[in-house]
Design a protein around this motif. Structure first.
Motif, PDB file in Angstrom:
ATOM      1  N   CYS A  48      -0.947  -5.575  11.702  1.00 39.81           N
ATOM      2  CA  CYS A  48      -0.772  -4.442  11.090  1.00 39.81           C
ATOM      3  C   CYS A  48      -0.031  -3.367  12.016  1.00 39.81           C
ATOM      4  CB  CYS A  48      -2.139  -3.543  10.480  1.00 39.81           C
ATOM      5  SG  CYS A  48      -1.758  -2.098   9.632  1.00 39.81           S
ATOM      6  N   ALA A  50       0.370  -0.087  11.371  1.00 42.34           N
ATOM      7  CA  ALA A  50      -0.070   1.220  10.930  1.00 42.34           C
ATOM      8  C   ALA A  50       1.001   2.261  10.619  1.00 42.34           C
ATOM      9  CB  ALA A  50      -0.735   1.701  12.302  1.00 42.34           C
ATOM     10  N   CYS A  51       2.053   1.857   9.972  1.00 40.68           N
ATOM     11  CA  CYS A  51       3.167   2.438   9.449  1.00 40.68           C
ATOM     12  C   CYS A  51       2.732   3.261   8.269  1.00 40.68           C
ATOM     13  CB  CYS A  51       4.492   1.550   9.095  1.00 40.68           C
ATOM     14  SG  CYS A  51       4.142   0.521   7.818  1.00 40.68           S
ATOM     15  N   GLU A  52       1.843   2.893   7.294  1.00 42.10           N
ATOM     16  CA  GLU A  52       1.300   3.678   6.225  1.00 42.10           C
ATOM     17  C   GLU A  52       2.165   3.525   5.222  1.00 42.10           C
ATOM     18  OE1 GLU A  52      -1.642   4.858   5.662  1.00 42.10           O
ATOM     19  OE2 GLU A  52      -2.482   4.595   7.637  1.00 42.10           O
ATOM     20  N   LYS A  53       3.091   2.611   5.271  1.00 43.82           N
ATOM     21  CA  LYS A  53       4.005   2.540   3.966  1.00 43.82           C
ATOM     22  C   LYS A  53       3.316   2.020   2.903  1.00 43.82           C
ATOM     23  CE  LYS A  53       8.118   2.788   6.668  1.00 43.82           C
ATOM     24  NZ  LYS A  53       9.453   2.117   7.314  1.00 43.82           N
ATOM     25  N   CYS A  54       2.335   1.192   3.106  1.00 43.73           N
ATOM     26  CA  CYS A  54       1.902   0.470   2.124  1.00 43.73           C
ATOM     27  C   CYS A  54       0.856   1.599   1.445  1.00 43.73           C
ATOM     28  CB  CYS A  54       0.611  -0.567   2.484  1.00 43.73           C
ATOM     29  SG  CYS A  54      -0.543   0.103   3.592  1.00 43.73           S
ATOM     30  N   SER A  55       0.586   2.681   1.997  1.00 40.86           N
ATOM     31  CA  SER A  55      -0.173   3.602   1.110  1.00 40.86           C
ATOM     32  C   SER A  55       0.672   4.692   0.315  1.00 40.86           C
ATOM     33  CB  SER A  55      -0.926   4.662   2.070  1.00 40.86           C
ATOM     34  OG  SER A  55       0.001   5.421   2.899  1.00 40.86           O
ATOM     35  N   LYS A  56       1.966   4.393   0.493  1.00 40.45           N
ATOM     36  CA  LYS A  56       2.936   5.231  -0.263  1.00 40.45           C
ATOM     37  C   LYS A  56       3.790   4.611  -1.305  1.00 40.45           C
ATOM     38  CE  LYS A  56       3.780   8.127   3.906  1.00 40.45           C
ATOM     39  NZ  LYS A  56       2.849   7.808   4.804  1.00 40.45           N
ATOM     40  N   CYS A  61       3.266  -4.063   1.595  1.00 41.25           N
ATOM     41  CA  CYS A  61       3.388  -4.232   2.947  1.00 41.25           C
ATOM     42  C   CYS A  61       4.936  -4.438   3.275  1.00 41.25           C
ATOM     43  CB  CYS A  61       2.497  -5.128   3.721  1.00 41.25           C
ATOM     44  SG  CYS A  61       2.707  -5.409   5.322  1.00 41.25           S
ATOM     45  N   TYR A 103      -5.903  -3.766   4.323  1.00 39.37           N
ATOM     46  CA  TYR A 103      -5.482  -2.576   4.325  1.00 39.37           C
ATOM     47  C   TYR A 103      -4.394  -2.067   3.115  1.00 39.37           C
ATOM     48  CZ  TYR A 103      -4.866   2.586   5.329  1.00 39.37           C
ATOM     49  OH  TYR A 103      -4.707   3.962   5.165  1.00 39.37           O
ATOM     50  N   SER A 104      -3.450  -2.888   3.060  1.00 42.70           N
ATOM     51  CA  SER A 104      -2.438  -2.577   2.037  1.00 42.70           C
ATOM     52  C   SER A 104      -2.899  -3.093   0.736  1.00 42.70           C
ATOM     53  CB  SER A 104      -0.985  -3.308   2.559  1.00 42.70           C
ATOM     54  OG  SER A 104      -1.468  -4.670   2.453  1.00 42.70           O
ATOM     55  N   HIS A 107      -5.129  -0.540  -1.028  1.00 47.82           N
ATOM     56  CA  HIS A 107      -3.924   0.579  -1.453  1.00 47.82           C
ATOM     57  C   HIS A 107      -3.521  -0.101  -2.723  1.00 47.82           C
ATOM     58  CE1 HIS A 107      -4.046   3.971   1.340  1.00 47.82           C
ATOM     59  NE2 HIS A 107      -3.967   3.048   2.183  1.00 47.82           N
TER      60      HIS A 107
END
Length: 168
Positions: A48, A50-56, A61, A103-104, A107
């Motif tokens: 991972c 950890a770019c957090e793009k999956c949460s947005k 991913c 994690y993705s 989301h």
């Protein structure tokens, strides 16, 4: 009938972890469950970012690798079995990378649809599994997954077979 996904984190394709997986699968299939296993060591899965793009972006991913296969299998499954020899007191890196990348998927599916049933299969030279059990507790307690049990130690094929058979 349950659909069971086994995430095999062992670097040895035919080692002691595989023996427990085979026994677990026999028990699960004997009672009408469908079992699919992924041998993670042969897959190309990056860690991972950890770019957090999956949460947005709805769980998408940015990395395109064999994790897509894992995510499809994860969505299909009712039960996810974590299988690994013990490395440095816990699961192997192969399995940890996949778990991090889920994690993705959390989301994408939403927390309530990410909930699964689970079991843990581990082998080790010793008998101290506390770090691995603490890590496993995240899924059982924090995420609210239903625990079908643990098999801790090589040579426990009967125990693995029984846990597999008890999943209904």
């Amino acid at each position: 009938m349950k659909k069971i996904l086994i995430l095999n984190g062992s670097p040895r394709k035919n080692g002691k972890t595989a023996s427990l997986i085979n026994a677990f699968s026999q028990g699960a299939e004997r009672t009408g469950n469908e079992v699919s296993s992924l041998y993670l060591n042969s897959m190309n899965i990056k860690g991972c970012l950890a770019c957090e793009k999956c949460s947005k972006n709805g769980g998408e991913c940015v990395q395109k690798d064999d994790m897509e296969t894992v995510k499809e299998a994860f969505e299909w499954a009712d039960v996810v079995v974590f299988a690994s020899p013990q490395f440095w007191g816990t699961i192997t890196g192969q399995l940890k990378v996949v778990i991090d990348r889920l994690y993705s998927e959390m989301h994408r599916l939403g927390f309530e649809n990410f909930v699964k049933e689970t079991a843990l299969i581990m082998t080790a030279r010793g008998d101290n599994y506390q770090f691995a059990l603490d890590f496993y507790a995240i899924f059982v307690n924090l995420l609210g997954w239903k625990d079908h049990g643990t098999v801790l130690g090589a040579g426990k094929e009967d125990e693995a077979r029984e846990i597999g058979a008890n999943i209904k």
